[in-house]
Design an enzyme around this catalytic site. Structure first.
Site, PDB file in Angstrom:
ATOM      1  N   ASP A   1       5.106   9.828  -4.527  1.00 16.52           N
ATOM      2  CA  ASP A   1       4.693   8.454  -4.801  1.00 16.52           C
ATOM      3  C   ASP A   1       3.910   8.369  -6.110  1.00 16.52           C
ATOM      4  O   ASP A   1       3.555   9.395  -6.702  1.00 16.52           O
ATOM      5  CB  ASP A   1       3.869   7.895  -3.633  1.00 16.52           C
ATOM      6  CG  ASP A   1       2.867   8.916  -3.081  1.00 16.52           C
ATOM      7  OD1 ASP A   1       2.431   9.803  -3.831  1.00 16.52           O
ATOM      8  OD2 ASP A   1       2.532   8.830  -1.891  1.00 16.52           O
TER       9      ASP A   1
ATOM     10  N   ASP B   1      -4.122   6.886   8.781  1.00 15.66           N
ATOM     11  CA  ASP B   1      -3.348   5.855   9.490  1.00 15.66           C
ATOM     12  C   ASP B   1      -1.919   6.298   9.780  1.00 15.66           C
ATOM     13  O   ASP B   1      -1.085   5.483  10.185  1.00 15.66           O
ATOM     14  CB  ASP B   1      -3.355   4.540   8.700  1.00 15.66           C
ATOM     15  CG  ASP B   1      -2.605   4.640   7.357  1.00 15.66           C
ATOM     16  OD1 ASP B   1      -2.130   5.740   7.004  1.00 15.66           O
ATOM     17  OD2 ASP B   1      -2.506   3.601   6.668  1.00 15.66           O
TER      18      ASP B   1
ATOM     19  N   GLU C   1       3.175   2.965   4.765  1.00 15.19           N
ATOM     20  CA  GLU C   1       2.102   2.480   5.630  1.00 15.19           C
ATOM     21  C   GLU C   1       2.663   1.944   6.952  1.00 15.19           C
ATOM     22  O   GLU C   1       3.878   1.714   7.065  1.00 15.19           O
ATOM     23  CB  GLU C   1       1.312   1.389   4.898  1.00 15.19           C
ATOM     24  CG  GLU C   1       0.661   1.853   3.579  1.00 15.19           C
ATOM     25  CD  GLU C   1      -0.559   2.774   3.783  1.00 15.19           C
ATOM     26  OE1 GLU C   1      -0.664   3.426   4.847  1.00 15.19           O
ATOM     27  OE2 GLU C   1      -1.403   2.846   2.869  1.00 15.19           O
TER      28      GLU C   1
END
Ligand code: PGA
Length: 260
Positions: free
Chosen positions: A67, A138, A145
């Protein structure tokens, strides 16, 4: 899935390095998928050491980052291309050349087009042999995400508040300085790598690791898609493994595959 639980990050990273060295030795045109963040740092130290001892080289290898932040200044030290240059590029590091280090173009006028081009480039060079991964608190891998597609391709993503908070330590502890958008390999893209090697250290990763290994597959914990991959190696320290239920089984399976 093979899960190795180690006393500390350095020992765990050494086990991850062994997997990478073996795969690289097996394949003349080895392609490595690389991650950023704090987690892979001890692994990169092992790879640099192996290179200095003539046991490993990325000289003729492509490397693909997971990323990149969108809109970050090209000379910003936390731009992932710059992080990876510091860790891996050059004959005094791992032999990786700047030309064969690929990162999504976070400065592109059209980041959506840059994302699609990046996905195509990975395919063009024949795919990733070993993809190194960290995991977000997370449950993100790359910057995928919660609540995204489990089969996504490389795409533009919005960072979750948790991730912005976690990454503020790289930006003067100021969440306002953390870029809010990125280009990330999609979960479908990551899943095409032939081997996935995920590292996780510290108690704040314990929930995410428990979900990844023992939870139901769910877009809310994106890393759980890895349950569908046939060749996954996870290495953790004891803190990151502290929420797991079946550690004896995982230790036994690890010993069976890799020895102790
Ligand atoms: P960290 O980040 O290694 O800095 O904890 C991991 C990730 O966000 O994937």
């Amino acid at each position: 899935m093979h899960l190795g639980i180690f006393a500390d990050a350095t020992t765990a990273a050494a086990a991850a390095a062994r997997v990478i060295l073996e795969e690289a030795a097996r394949k003349p045109s080895f392609t490595l998928g690389v991650a950023t963040g704090s987690t892979p740092e001890p692994l990169y130290a092992h790879l640099r050491q192996a290179h200095s001892e003539g046991r490993f080289s990325l000289e003729n290898s492509h490397a693909f980052a997971l990323d990149e932040y969108v809109g970050i200044a090209e000379d910003h030290p936390e731009r992932y291309r710059n992080v990876l240059r510091r860790e891996l590029v050059g004959s005094e590091k791992t032999g990786l050349t700047d030309e064969l280090l690929h990162t999504p173009d976070g400065s592109a006028a059209d980041p959506y087009e840059a994302a699609a081009n990046y996905d195509s480039l990975i395919k063009e060079v024949g795919g990733v042999d070993v993809q190194i991964l960290g995991i977000g608190a997370d449950g993100h891998i790359g910057f995928n995400e919660p609540g995204g597609s489990l089969v996504s391709r490389t795409h533009v993503e919005a960072l979750a508040a948790q991730t912005i908070n976690d990454n503020a330590r790289f930006f003067d502890n100021d969440t306002a300085k953390v870029p809010s958008r990125c280009i990330t390999q999609g979960l479908g893209t990551i899943m095409e790598a032939r081997t996935l090697v995920l590292l996780a250290f510290g108690a704040n990763k314990a929930r995410a690791i428990a979900e990844l290994v023992e939870g139901p597959m769910s877009a809310y914990w994106p890393a759980t898609i890895m349950q569908m991959h046939p060749n996954v190696v996870i290495v953790t320290d004891e803190a990151a493994a502290s929420n797991l239920k079946l550690t004896e089984l995982y230790n036994e399976r690890w010993a069976m595959a890799f020895g102790n």
